[in-house]
Enzyme design. Structure first.
Site, mmCIF file in Angstrom:
data_model
loop_
_atom_site.group_PDB
_atom_site.id
_atom_site.type_symbol
_atom_site.label_atom_id
_atom_site.label_comp_id
_atom_site.label_asym_id
_atom_site.label_seq_id
_atom_site.Cartn_x
_atom_site.Cartn_y
_atom_site.Cartn_z
ATOM 1 N N ASP A 43 9.476 2.910 -0.483
ATOM 2 C CA ASP A 43 8.417 3.629 0.216
ATOM 3 C C ASP A 43 8.641 3.458 1.712
ATOM 4 O OD1 ASP A 43 4.753 3.666 0.155
ATOM 5 O OD2 ASP A 43 6.234 4.608 1.463
ATOM 6 N N LYS A 68 4.611 10.415 7.847
ATOM 7 C CA LYS A 68 4.362 10.018 9.248
ATOM 8 C C LYS A 68 5.329 10.680 10.232
ATOM 9 C CE LYS A 68 2.258 5.688 7.669
ATOM 10 N NZ LYS A 68 0.835 5.715 8.043
ATOM 11 N N TYR A 123 0.855 -1.185 0.000
ATOM 12 C CA TYR A 123 0.000 0.000 0.000
ATOM 13 C C TYR A 123 0.888 1.231 0.000
ATOM 14 C CZ TYR A 123 -3.461 3.508 1.395
ATOM 15 O OH TYR A 123 -4.266 4.618 1.445
HETATM 16 P P1 KE4 Z 1 -0.880 8.830 3.742
HETATM 17 O O1 KE4 Z 1 -1.360 9.406 2.411
HETATM 18 O O2 KE4 Z 1 -1.974 8.051 4.449
HETATM 19 O O3 KE4 Z 1 -0.210 9.851 4.628
HETATM 20 O O4 KE4 Z 1 0.288 7.769 3.405
HETATM 21 C C1 KE4 Z 1 0.026 6.721 2.518
HETATM 22 C C2 KE4 Z 1 1.019 5.612 2.775
HETATM 23 C C3 KE4 Z 1 2.067 5.448 1.885
HETATM 24 N N1 KE4 Z 1 2.991 4.474 2.065
HETATM 25 C C4 KE4 Z 1 2.920 3.639 3.131
HETATM 26 C C5 KE4 Z 1 3.962 2.573 3.292
HETATM 27 C C6 KE4 Z 1 1.874 3.768 4.074
HETATM 28 O O5 KE4 Z 1 1.816 2.917 5.132
HETATM 29 C C7 KE4 Z 1 0.901 4.769 3.896
HETATM 30 C C8 KE4 Z 1 -0.272 4.926 4.843
HETATM 31 N N2 KE4 Z 1 -0.368 3.956 5.868
HETATM 32 C C9 KE4 Z 1 -1.697 3.673 6.365
HETATM 33 C C10 KE4 Z 1 -1.581 2.677 7.513
HETATM 34 N N3 KE4 Z 1 -1.272 1.381 7.067
HETATM 35 C C11 KE4 Z 1 -2.430 4.901 6.768
HETATM 36 C C12 KE4 Z 1 -3.653 4.669 7.628
HETATM 37 C C13 KE4 Z 1 -4.898 5.064 6.908
HETATM 38 O O6 KE4 Z 1 -5.007 4.820 5.680
HETATM 39 O O7 KE4 Z 1 -5.783 5.598 7.605
#
Ligand code: KE4
Length: 427
Positions: free
Chosen positions: A239, A267, A144
């Site tokens: 990533d 994050k 993801y």
């Molecule tokens: P954001 O757009 O949510 O800030 O980041 C996306 C993203 C990109 N790459 C990795 C490896 C990530 O884990 C994420 C987002 N992680 C999720 C939790 N597994 C965010 C939680 C959510 O979607 O509410």
């Protein structure tokens, strides 16, 4: 069962917000029941809408590595806020952040700040396509990387929970610009490159998978990623939105000695405020507007409050012994899970790197999405509900990593142990 206050709030939220939440995984659909609403947090603790306290293992999905409301981070945000919240013009703090990132992650010779992990991966992938002149990107099944159309192809995290390998609304023509391989499958990667190597702009991967649960990389896999991309003129994109500054000061690429062409961060570098970043080799980054032809922009990119929170967080992570402490705390939580699961005769595999971990409800190691999907999600849901009843807020999905913070002290771990004992006994 959620407390009455949360239930009332959820009913109200559901009238005006899709699913009552601003991000799907928060809705508890993967575990059943209704979400607990939070009114505040401090240290290792979340405080629910009805005042109930929970030991927190979500950590805002990674950012809260110091614990919640760290006084120094709060003070840094307050100081920045008193000088205005956004200028839309460059500031010195953004230079300091880019320098700090470069010093911590040497492969990120230059970087661009954005406001989320999604924007970071979108920027990196458009840049890879612009730099190589190729269209095809490769991601892992179960990986993801945020919500961009061409990444919502056999997604992990929320998507995997929803059981929909693709999202509605993603045009098939867009999805066709993305190829997928199983995580940790060097052979599949080599096959794909043999067949389509000349079309591939980049491979984007989580150096430690966190969005199908925590899955460490196989060394052969890591080697194949670097070799295949190098040999076919494609870029390798790490990533590290989740792993950056989480598993080591230099991220997973420092832990496993990976030298990617581009890296995405998020994050932790925002300290709980909206920050993402992408960066890498200077020759590639110089293709980004305004110096190069690859356009990417953001009204709040490099926002002064968010950068202040991020810089203070990184400063506090630079203290001696921080990552040893995180490793020790992560190890303690793993040991508690294994102790109480064993006592309850529950088949569990805990997979952990530092302070990120997943308790998989399966008795064998998990190396990829198919094996992660071969877990007892009903049991996980019952375990999750029992933990909440006993004052522990664990991530509401089998396909997520849990996070331990520097604020998880002996008292928090003792509460956690009692909750694990009760929850495994209740299965
Ligand atoms: P954001 O757009 O949510 O800030 O980041 C996306 C993203 C990109 N790459 C990795 C490896 C990530 O884990 C994420 C987002 N992680 C999720 C939790 N597994 C965010 C939680 C959510 O979607 O509410």
């Amino acid at each position: 069962m959620a407390d009455p206050v949360s239930r009332e709030l959820f009913a109200r939220a559901s009238k005006v917000i899709p699913g009552g939440v601003n991000s799907p995984v928060r809705a508890f659909r993967a575990v059943g029941g209704e979400p607990i609403f939070i009114k505040e947090a401090h240290g290792s603790m979340l405080v629910g809408a009805d005042g109930t306290e929970y030991v927190d293992y979500i950590g805002s999905w990674g950012p809260m590595i110091l614990g919640h409301a760290h006084p120094d981070v709060v003070a840094a945000i307050q100081r920045a806020a008193e000088k205005g919240s956004s200028y839309g013009a460059p500031t010195e703090a953004e230079i300091t952040m880019a320098e700090r990132i470069r010093d911590a992650v040497p492969s990120m010779e230059m970087s661009r700040l954005v406001s989320s992990g999604t924007e970071a991966t979108m920027g990196a992938l458009r840049l890879a396509r612009g730099f190589t002149g190729r269209d095809l990107i490769v991601k892992c099944i179960g990986g993801y990387h945020g919500g961009a159309d061409y990444l919502l192809v056999k997604g992990g995290s929320g998507l995997a929970t929803l059981g929909e390998p693709d999202s509605a609304g993603v045009p098939s023509a867009i999805a066709a610009t993305t190829a997928v391989v199983p995580y940790n499958d060097a052979y599949a990667l080599e096959q794909l490159f043999a067949e389509r190597g000349g079309e591939i702009a980049a491979v984007i991967f989580e150096p430690i998978a966190g969005n199908m649960g925590c899955i460490p990389p196989d060394p052969v896999w890591l080697d194949a990623l670097r070799t295949q991309t190098q040999n076919h003129g494609a870029l390798l994109i790490c990533d590290e939105v989740m792993t950056g500054f989480r598993v080591a000061w230099g991220g997973a690429q420092a832990l496993y000695d990976i030298r990617p062409d581009l890296t995405c961060l998020g994050k932790i570098i925002g300290g709980g405020l909206p920050v993402g970043a992408y960066g890498g080799r200077t020759d590639i980054m110089k293709k980004v507007a305004p110096v190069g032809p690859v356009y990417q922009a953001g009204t709040l990119s490099g926002n002064p409050l968010a950068v202040a929170a991020g810089l203070e967080t990184l400063e506090l992570l630079l203290r001696p012994g921080v990552y040893e402490d995180l490793e020790h705390k992560g190890d303690q939580v793993q040991a508690l899970i294994e102790q109480h699961a064993g006592a309850g005769g529950v088949p569990i595999t805990v997979q952990r790197v530092g302070s990120m971990l997943t308790a998989f409800f399966r008795g064998k190691a998990i190396r990829n999405w198919d094996e992660a999907a071969d877990t007892d999600r009903d049991a996980f849901g019952r375990w999750h509900a029992a933990l909440l009843e006993n004052g522990v807020y664990w991530p509401p999905s089998q396909f997520e990593a849990a996070f331990v913070s520097l604020a998880h002290d002996a008292e928090a771990l003792a509460k956690t142990s009692r909750a694990f004992k009760a929850a495994f006994a209740a299965l």
